[in-house]
Motif scaffolding. Sequence first.
Motif, PDB file in Angstrom:
ATOM      1  N   ALA A  81       0.342  41.925  49.619  1.00 38.94           N
ATOM      2  CA  ALA A  81      -0.141  43.154  48.981  1.00 38.94           C
ATOM      3  C   ALA A  81      -0.702  44.065  50.064  1.00 38.94           C
ATOM      4  O   ALA A  81      -1.390  43.603  50.972  1.00 38.94           O
ATOM      5  CB  ALA A  81      -1.215  42.820  47.949  1.00 38.94           C
ATOM      6  N   PRO A  82      -0.417  45.358  49.984  1.00 40.84           N
ATOM      7  CA  PRO A  82      -0.896  46.279  51.031  1.00 40.84           C
ATOM      8  C   PRO A  82      -2.418  46.329  51.133  1.00 40.84           C
ATOM      9  O   PRO A  82      -2.966  46.454  52.226  1.00 40.84           O
ATOM     10  CB  PRO A  82      -0.336  47.639  50.621  1.00 40.84           C
ATOM     11  CG  PRO A  82       0.404  47.444  49.351  1.00 40.84           C
ATOM     12  CD  PRO A  82       0.365  46.010  48.969  1.00 40.84           C
ATOM     13  N   ASP A  83      -3.122  46.176  50.000  1.00 47.23           N
ATOM     14  CA  ASP A  83      -4.582  46.291  50.009  1.00 47.23           C
ATOM     15  C   ASP A  83      -5.294  44.963  50.274  1.00 47.23           C
ATOM     16  O   ASP A  83      -6.471  44.958  50.634  1.00 47.23           O
ATOM     17  CB  ASP A  83      -5.080  46.900  48.695  1.00 47.23           C
ATOM     18  CG  ASP A  83      -4.559  46.157  47.478  1.00 47.23           C
ATOM     19  OD1 ASP A  83      -3.481  45.538  47.576  1.00 47.23           O
ATOM     20  OD2 ASP A  83      -5.218  46.188  46.426  1.00 47.23           O
ATOM     21  N   ILE A  89       2.779  39.607  46.484  1.00 44.08           N
ATOM     22  CA  ILE A  89       3.414  40.383  45.415  1.00 44.08           C
ATOM     23  C   ILE A  89       4.856  39.907  45.273  1.00 44.08           C
ATOM     24  O   ILE A  89       5.551  39.693  46.269  1.00 44.08           O
ATOM     25  CB  ILE A  89       3.384  41.898  45.751  1.00 44.08           C
ATOM     26  CG1 ILE A  89       1.947  42.386  45.916  1.00 44.08           C
ATOM     27  CG2 ILE A  89       4.146  42.708  44.709  1.00 44.08           C
ATOM     28  CD1 ILE A  89       1.088  42.275  44.683  1.00 44.08           C
ATOM     29  N   LEU A  90       5.305  39.771  44.021  1.00 45.94           N
ATOM     30  CA  LEU A  90       6.672  39.318  43.753  1.00 45.94           C
ATOM     31  C   LEU A  90       7.518  40.467  43.235  1.00 45.94           C
ATOM     32  O   LEU A  90       7.069  41.247  42.385  1.00 45.94           O
ATOM     33  CB  LEU A  90       6.653  38.188  42.717  1.00 45.94           C
ATOM     34  CG  LEU A  90       5.876  36.935  43.106  1.00 45.94           C
ATOM     35  CD1 LEU A  90       5.840  35.963  41.943  1.00 45.94           C
ATOM     36  CD2 LEU A  90       6.473  36.284  44.340  1.00 45.94           C
ATOM     37  N   THR A  91       8.729  40.572  43.758  1.00 45.87           N
ATOM     38  CA  THR A  91       9.695  41.544  43.263  1.00 45.87           C
ATOM     39  C   THR A  91      11.057  40.863  43.182  1.00 45.87           C
ATOM     40  O   THR A  91      11.297  39.857  43.862  1.00 45.87           O
ATOM     41  CB  THR A  91       9.816  42.784  44.190  1.00 45.87           C
ATOM     42  OG1 THR A  91      10.193  42.346  45.492  1.00 45.87           O
ATOM     43  CG2 THR A  91       8.528  43.571  44.254  1.00 45.87           C
ATOM     44  N   LEU A  92      11.920  41.412  42.349  1.00 49.13           N
ATOM     45  CA  LEU A  92      13.284  40.906  42.262  1.00 49.13           C
ATOM     46  C   LEU A  92      14.144  41.617  43.298  1.00 49.13           C
ATOM     47  O   LEU A  92      13.973  42.811  43.537  1.00 49.13           O
ATOM     48  CB  LEU A  92      13.865  41.151  40.865  1.00 49.13           C
ATOM     49  CG  LEU A  92      13.201  40.427  39.703  1.00 49.13           C
ATOM     50  CD1 LEU A  92      13.896  40.798  38.395  1.00 49.13           C
ATOM     51  CD2 LEU A  92      13.223  38.920  39.898  1.00 49.13           C
ATOM     52  N   THR A  93      15.069  40.870  43.883  1.00 46.81           N
ATOM     53  CA  THR A  93      16.077  41.478  44.751  1.00 46.81           C
ATOM     54  C   THR A  93      17.123  42.129  43.845  1.00 46.81           C
ATOM     55  O   THR A  93      17.044  42.006  42.617  1.00 46.81           O
ATOM     56  CB  THR A  93      16.756  40.404  45.620  1.00 46.81           C
ATOM     57  OG1 THR A  93      17.433  39.491  44.743  1.00 46.81           O
ATOM     58  CG2 THR A  93      15.756  39.659  46.502  1.00 46.81           C
TER      59      THR A  93
END
Length: 149
Positions: A81-83, A89-93
């Motif tokens: 996470a940037p902060d 943080i999880l994201t889908l490809t």
Amino acid sequence: MENIRELFQIMTRRFGFLNKNCCSAGGMDISLIQSHIIYEIDRLHKPSMQQVAEILGTDITTFSRQVQSLIKLSLVKKIPAPDDRRVSILTLTVEGKYVATTIDEQMKAYFNEIFSHMNDFEKETVIRSIKLLNDTMAKSSNCCTPPMR
């Protein structure tokens, strides 16, 4: 009185919850827990690992192993996470988004087929009853795990 446990046992089997893999998308076999993780990452916008683990009622160690398997399949990305770099943080490809959409379409088709055997009143009754059961289960002190005795 009907055997409620038996009704849930039968429903669990018919949904395929006991199968090793719940679905197949993009030539990959996806397990039930992986499907739930992909669904939640897709539903929430850039959730943290902790958020998704809590929603699924899974301990972070088990959850972390499942996320690693999805990263190896190139379906999920994990970034700090940037902060707060301690939070992931999880994201889908792109492939993960394709799998999420494919599973979603398969499930919609499955439910449409099931509900096609019911009239509108029966369908609404089932949906209302499931909502009621979900809401009531959330109020239980044993939420997310069956009671151990």
